[in-house]
Write a protein that holds these residues in place. Sequence first.
Motif, PDB file in Angstrom:
ATOM      1  N   PHE A   1       0.831  -1.197   0.000  1.00 38.47           N
ATOM      2  CA  PHE A   1       0.000   0.000   0.000  1.00 38.47           C
ATOM      3  C   PHE A   1       0.869   1.251   0.000  1.00 38.47           C
ATOM      4  O   PHE A   1       1.943   1.275   0.616  1.00 38.47           O
TER       5      PHE A   1
ATOM      6  N   ASP B   1      -1.188   6.621   1.197  1.00 33.44           N
ATOM      7  CA  ASP B   1      -2.589   7.030   1.108  1.00 33.44           C
ATOM      8  C   ASP B   1      -3.547   5.846   1.150  1.00 33.44           C
ATOM      9  O   ASP B   1      -4.755   6.027   1.000  1.00 33.44           O
ATOM     10  N   GLY B   2      -3.015   4.617   1.292  1.00 38.11           N
ATOM     11  CA  GLY B   2      -3.862   3.432   1.350  1.00 38.11           C
ATOM     12  C   GLY B   2      -4.222   2.872  -0.017  1.00 38.11           C
ATOM     13  O   GLY B   2      -5.068   1.984  -0.124  1.00 38.11           O
TER      14      GLY B   2
ATOM     15  N   ARG C   1      -9.344   2.163  -2.097  1.00 40.78           N
ATOM     16  CA  ARG C   1      -8.206   2.416  -1.216  1.00 40.78           C
ATOM     17  C   ARG C   1      -8.635   2.070   0.206  1.00 40.78           C
ATOM     18  O   ARG C   1      -9.820   2.020   0.516  1.00 40.78           O
ATOM     19  N   ARG C   2      -7.656   1.828   1.037  1.00 41.57           N
ATOM     20  CA  ARG C   2      -7.932   1.465   2.426  1.00 41.57           C
ATOM     21  C   ARG C   2      -7.687   2.680   3.307  1.00 41.57           C
ATOM     22  O   ARG C   2      -6.635   3.329   3.218  1.00 41.57           O
ATOM     23  N   THR C   3      -8.652   2.987   4.144  1.00 38.68           N
ATOM     24  CA  THR C   3      -8.511   4.134   5.045  1.00 38.68           C
ATOM     25  C   THR C   3      -7.596   3.762   6.205  1.00 38.68           C
ATOM     26  O   THR C   3      -7.239   2.585   6.393  1.00 38.68           O
ATOM     27  N   ALA C   4      -7.258   4.760   7.009  1.00 36.22           N
ATOM     28  CA  ALA C   4      -6.395   4.519   8.169  1.00 36.22           C
ATOM     29  C   ALA C   4      -7.054   3.572   9.176  1.00 36.22           C
ATOM     30  O   ALA C   4      -6.368   2.869   9.915  1.00 36.22           O
TER      31      ALA C   4
ATOM     32  N   TRP D   1     -12.568   0.036   3.432  1.00 37.83           N
ATOM     33  CA  TRP D   1     -12.320   0.202   1.996  1.00 37.83           C
ATOM     34  C   TRP D   1     -13.284   1.240   1.436  1.00 37.83           C
ATOM     35  O   TRP D   1     -14.481   1.173   1.702  1.00 37.83           O
TER      36      TRP D   1
END
Length: 123
Positions: A7, A10-11, A39-42, A46
Motif C-alpha cells: 500500500f 494514502d492506502g 483504497r484502504r482508510t487509516a 475500503w
Amino acid sequence: MTLHVLFTKDGIPGWIGAAPREGSEPVEGLSIEFLAGHRRTAKGNWVARVVPEPVPPTPEEIAAEAEAGYAAALEARDLALREALAAEADPQFFRWQRGEAEKEDWLAMVARVKARFPKPDRP
C-alpha cells in the motif's frame, strides 16, 4: 484466494501479487479489480477511489504544443529541402560554374525545388 498488496501512504494498492513481497500484506477474498478501484482508510475500511477528472489544457499549453508542432514541421521541411537542393540544384550550379549551363538554369532549378517544399503555415 490470498493476494499480497503493498500500500502507498494514502492506502492505495501500489503493488498486487500472488506471492508475498517485502513489505506486502496478505488480503483475503478481494479481487484485483476491487483493489484497483478502492483504497484502504487509516481505520482499515475500503472506500472507492475517486478518479480525477482530466484537466483541459490551458491556452498557453495549447499554444506551446502548436508551436512545437510548427517547429517540427519546419525542421522536417528544411531537411527535405536541403537534400533536394543538394541532389537537384547543386549539380546545375556546378555546371554553371564550369560554363556548361546558364545561371538562369541553376536559379530556375532552385526555384522549382523550393516550390515543392513550401514553409508550413504558422499556427
